[in-house]
Design an enzyme around this catalytic site. Structure first.
Site, PDB file in Angstrom:
ATOM      1  N   TYR A  95       0.719  -1.123  -0.107  1.00  0.00           N
ATOM      2  CA  TYR A  95       0.022  -0.342   0.228  1.00  0.00           C
ATOM      3  C   TYR A  95       1.040   1.118   0.124  1.00  0.00           C
ATOM      4  CZ  TYR A  95       0.710   0.393   5.019  1.00  0.00           C
ATOM      5  OH  TYR A  95       1.323   0.273   5.668  1.00  0.00           O
ATOM      6  N   CYS A  96       0.487   2.212  -0.532  1.00  0.00           N
ATOM      7  CA  CYS A  96       0.984   3.408  -0.427  1.00  0.00           C
ATOM      8  C   CYS A  96      -0.061   4.553   0.335  1.00  0.00           C
ATOM      9  CB  CYS A  96       0.898   4.348  -1.080  1.00  0.00           C
ATOM     10  SG  CYS A  96       0.097   4.423  -2.578  1.00  0.00           S
ATOM     11  N   PHE A  97      -0.221   5.627   0.175  1.00  0.00           N
ATOM     12  CA  PHE A  97      -0.721   6.193   0.977  1.00  0.00           C
ATOM     13  C   PHE A  97      -2.413   6.823   0.709  1.00  0.00           C
ATOM     14  CE2 PHE A  97      -3.039  11.149   2.336  1.00  0.00           C
ATOM     15  CZ  PHE A  97      -2.915  10.379   3.876  1.00  0.00           C
TER      16      PHE A  97
END
EC number: 2.9.1.3
Length: 368
Positions: A95-97
């Site tokens: 995941y990222c933000f």
């Protein structure tokens, strides 16, 4: 190619799914999840540079700059980190933000390198964080806290460790709960604590556990705070008062403040430096409560402490620590406890020793 996303956040947390966090380190340090590891797509400096480009020139130019900054050996190194993570945790997700560009690029690069598709979290960190905030509120509504109280040094954490249906807030907060309670390493961020707490509650409720024992705490533990919604419910919940003799409390406090804390410092800093940093932390703690102690008592207590430290340093004798610990417990902590307890006495459902409390919890709440 449309690479897969996953949005079953509950399963991710219940299954302790390994998480690959590709955000920048500064983002990870501000808040993350347990069982997440940070192998960023772009580092802090690159993120700042790209952010300036985005602000001044727009998204397309920022993306172009990102690809220029992360290519060749740099790209290879980062993809290798991700591959190592997924070799170790083939069930993992990334995941990222917000679940957008960074995680999609990372997902694509891993696929190009390995031919294996690893899912990314839809909505990323922001969506998972939102889920845990909402679930914390929902969980608190569905639990019945049972509060474990008692004087300082009475061994509440020791008793909690014997129970399955409990949450050790001091463990989550990485602090022993008093001015002497600092550990060598810093407390987690407030966000990390809230995330871990929410996940712990989700797990208990998933196991059909709604009656959960907590230690009766002040609103803050160290420099972090108990979420208000939980603290308010704790203050309305039945209270069990743990009892022990002064000598038993001295022994427990001696073990925590002297044996355990010194060992922790020496393991972190080395024997000599660890001893000095540990002893300085004790002296600083005494000085922090000088105003409440009053000048005379502070001077007496500090004199007992410094003498005990000197005897330990010079002669390897630790027993003198029991003198200042006894004074600290009886003359400082007990009057404060008596005052606070007077406002909670109507909530007390039982008083007893460690074994008596364990028996009461088993008989009346079916806790083990």
């Amino acid at each position: 190619m449309d690479l897969p996303q996953i949005d079953d956040y509950r399963s991710l947390f219940l299954n302790q799914t390994p998480l690959l966090d590709v955000r920048a380190p500064v983002e990870f340090s501000q808040g993350a999840f347990p069982f997440a590891e940070n192998f960023p797509l772009i580092n802090d400096k690159e993120r700042e540079t790209i952010g300036i480009k985005y602000k001044n020139m727009g998204q397309d130019e920022a993306i172009k700059l990102g690809h220029n900054l992360v290519q060749g050996d740099i790209k290879e190194e980062r993809v290798n980190h991700w591959q190592s993570f997924f070799d170790q945790y083939p069930q993992g997700v990334l995941y990222c933000f917000r679940g957008g560009m960074r995680s999609k690029i990372s997902q694509q690069w891993i696929y190009e390198k390995t031919g294996i598709i690893f899912p990314r979290v839809k909505g990323g960190y922001k969506a998972m964080r939102r889920y845990l905030i909402d679930e914390l509120e929902n969980s608190v509504e569905n639990i019945q806290p049972i509060m474990l109280g008692g004087r300082t040094g009475i061994g509440k954490t020791i008793l909690l460790d014997k129970l399955k249906q409990q949450i050790d807030l001091e463990g989550l907060f990485h602090h022993r709960g008093s001015v002497f309670g600092k550990h060598v390493t810093a407390q987690p961020s407030q966000i990390d604590i809230e995330n871990n707490l929410s996940i712990s509650l989700i797990r208990h409720l998933d196991n059909q556990v709604s009656q959960i024992v907590f230690e009766d705490e002040a609103p803050n533990i160290g420099s972090r705070r108990i979420p208000e919604i939980l603290y308010n419910k704790m203050q309305q919940s039945p209270l069990i008062q743990l009892e022990a003799t002064v000598d038993e409390r001295i022994n427990i406090t001696f073990h925590e403040y002297i044996i355990e804390a010194l060992a922790e410092h020496q393991q972190h800093y080395g024997d000599d430096a660890g001893f000095e940093k540990w002893s300085m932390q004790l002296i600083e703690a005494i000085d922090k409560i000088q105003r409440r102690l009053g000048g005379v008592r502070h001077k007496q207590l500090k004199s007992l402490l410094t003498y005990a430290i000197d005897q330990q340093r010079e002669n390897n004798i630790t027993e003198f620590h029991r003198d200042w610990i006894k004074s600290l417990l009886v003359d400082y902590y007990d009057p404060m406890y008596d005052y606070q307890f007077s406002k909670k006495v109507e909530r007390v459902v039982f008083k007893g020793s460690h074994n008596e409390v364990l028996e009461f919890l088993s008989d009346h709440y079916h806790l083990s």
